[in-house]
Design a protein around this motif. Structure first.
Motif, mmCIF file in Angstrom:
data_model
loop_
_atom_site.group_PDB
_atom_site.id
_atom_site.type_symbol
_atom_site.label_atom_id
_atom_site.label_comp_id
_atom_site.label_asym_id
_atom_site.label_seq_id
_atom_site.Cartn_x
_atom_site.Cartn_y
_atom_site.Cartn_z
ATOM 1 N N UNK A 293 0.548 -1.283 -0.122
ATOM 2 C CA UNK A 293 -0.256 0.128 -0.016
ATOM 3 C C UNK A 293 0.832 1.282 -0.081
ATOM 4 N N UNK A 294 0.303 2.129 -0.646
ATOM 5 C CA UNK A 294 0.977 3.772 -0.723
ATOM 6 C C UNK A 294 0.876 4.221 0.263
ATOM 7 N N UNK A 295 2.014 5.044 0.627
ATOM 8 C CA UNK A 295 1.919 6.320 1.659
ATOM 9 C C UNK A 295 1.283 7.526 1.314
ATOM 10 N N UNK A 296 1.136 7.564 -0.214
ATOM 11 C CA UNK A 296 0.979 9.023 -0.699
ATOM 12 C C UNK A 296 -0.514 8.828 -1.188
ATOM 13 N N UNK A 297 -0.964 7.847 -1.818
ATOM 14 C CA UNK A 297 -2.269 7.661 -2.584
ATOM 15 C C UNK A 297 -3.319 6.668 -2.065
ATOM 16 N N UNK A 298 -4.141 7.060 -1.501
ATOM 17 C CA UNK A 298 -5.133 6.058 -0.844
ATOM 18 C C UNK A 298 -6.284 6.109 -1.152
#
Ligand SMILES: *Cc1c(COP(=O)(O)O)cnc(C)c1O
Length: 360
Positions: A293-298
């Protein structure tokens, strides 16, 4: 209207203090009597701004001396072409990981110039994971290895740096560069459009190891040779001066925040609390494999997509903007880059909690 928390994937939020500084400098930069927008890019004033920005970026990322930093135009999309045009050389194949819509675009462009070996593809999983390394097929004779560490649309992120031996590792870091510390020495080329996590649109950052410069074929347009930009300190023609200046203000802001280690701490905390809410709710869902999972785009969906419109309208009233997901994924997407304050994520979580309770 007061400022909102803007969850746009890009162009995205900028730190408020950066905008205030730009506003303060707008008509009269440092008593020069002119705006940065009105300065010659050859003037000492602008060259000082440009040099300082590069120096601060080098400090933030600890960029080794054998790497050049280029400040270009054309977006990350121009790099989709520039990378193959400069790196294929005598070789005929390049390795690409296909993990989402941006890497797909990079692959489509590279195919104009040579063969592409798809190292791995998560197409069958609808781009919701990074396939296990044991299933990858790397062509050892390829010119380079390209991947997209953070897929902005799918919200999928590599939690590791791929191993590809001696061949140059190339990364499209448009939506993740500066989100955390990075070992630049592992890469041949790192590129990023600025409008996500760096600064205003119009600027593209390229960090390139110097032995990879100078290998484009003669018939490649001069503007697409890395050497053109390296030799001219990114001033072969007029650079995007104002975007370069604002990016420089962002670099200073990042240094003032405590650098990338500190940003990583905050970014991880922001992302974790948002995923925690989504995972503990029956109302919201994120389809991405947890480890990727991305830290930037959820991205997330509502249990009942008929409520999407009400969700977005209510969010807007709460000062939470641009949460609509990418058209290819649907649902919602919260982009939470460096400039999104933790309070913005908290406000989103409060809103999502209230909305789910009122609709359950
Ligand atoms: C936004 C984005 C691009 C495209 O960037 P442009 O600067 O608009 O060309 C490419 N790759 C990734 C990962 C992106 O997030």
């Amino acid at each position: 209207m007061s400022r909102v928390y803007n969850f746009s994937a890009g162009p995205a939020m900028l730190p408020e203090s950066v905008l205030q500084q730009a506003q303060q400098d707008l008509l009269n930069w440092h008593d020069s009597g002119m705006s940065v927008m009105e300065m010659s890019h050859r003037s000492k004033m602008f060259i000082d701004i440009a040099t300082q920005a590069e120096q601060d970026l080098r400090q933030l990322l600890n960029i080794p001396d054998n790497y050049k930093v280029l400040f270009l135009q054309g977006g990350a999309s121009a790099q989709f072409a520039m990378v193959p045009l400069n790196l294929f050389g005598q070789k005929t194949v390049a390795n690409y990981c296909q993990t989402g819509l941006w890497s797909k675009k990079a692959i489509a462009e590279a195919k104009r110039y040579g063969q592409v070996n798809i190292v791995t593809s998560s197409d069958a999983e609808n781009y919701t994971c990074i396939p296990d390394v044991s299933t990858w097929t790397i062509d050892p004779n390829a010119a380079y290895f390209h991947y997209t560490p953070n897929e902005t649309i799918g919200g999928v992120e590599f939690s590791f740096i791929p191993e590809c031996g001696d061949m140059p590792l190339v990364a499209d870091m448009s939506s993740t560069l500066l989100s955390r510390p990075l070992d630049v020495s592992k890469f041949g080329i790192i590129y990023a459009g600025a409008q996500k996590n760096i600064g205003p649109a119009g600027l593209t950052i390229v960090i390139i190891r110097d032995d990879l410069i100078g290998h484009a074929a003669d018939n490649v347009p001069g503007l697409y040779h890395y050497k053109t930009w390296s030799d001219s300190h990114s001033m072969y023609n007029t650079p995007p001066t104002y975007s370069w200046y604002v990016a420089g203000l962002v670099f200073k802001w990042l240094l003032d925040q405590g650098g990338l280690r500190k940003m990583a701490e905050i970014n991880q905390r922001k992302a974790e609390k948002l995923y925690r809410l989504i995972d503990h709710s029956d109302f919201y869902h994120n389809p991405v494999n947890k480890a990727d999972r991305s830290w930037m785009n959820v991205p997330f969906t509502l249990a009942d997509s008929a409520q999407d419109k009400a969700f977005l309208e209510g969010a807007k009233q709460a000062g939470l903007e641009t949460l609509k997901g990418h058209r290819s994924v649907g649902g919602m997407r919260a982009s939470i880059y460096n400039a999104m304050p933790e309070a913005g994520v908290d406000a989103l979580i409060d809103y999502m909690t209230d909305f789910a309770q009122s609709r359950a």
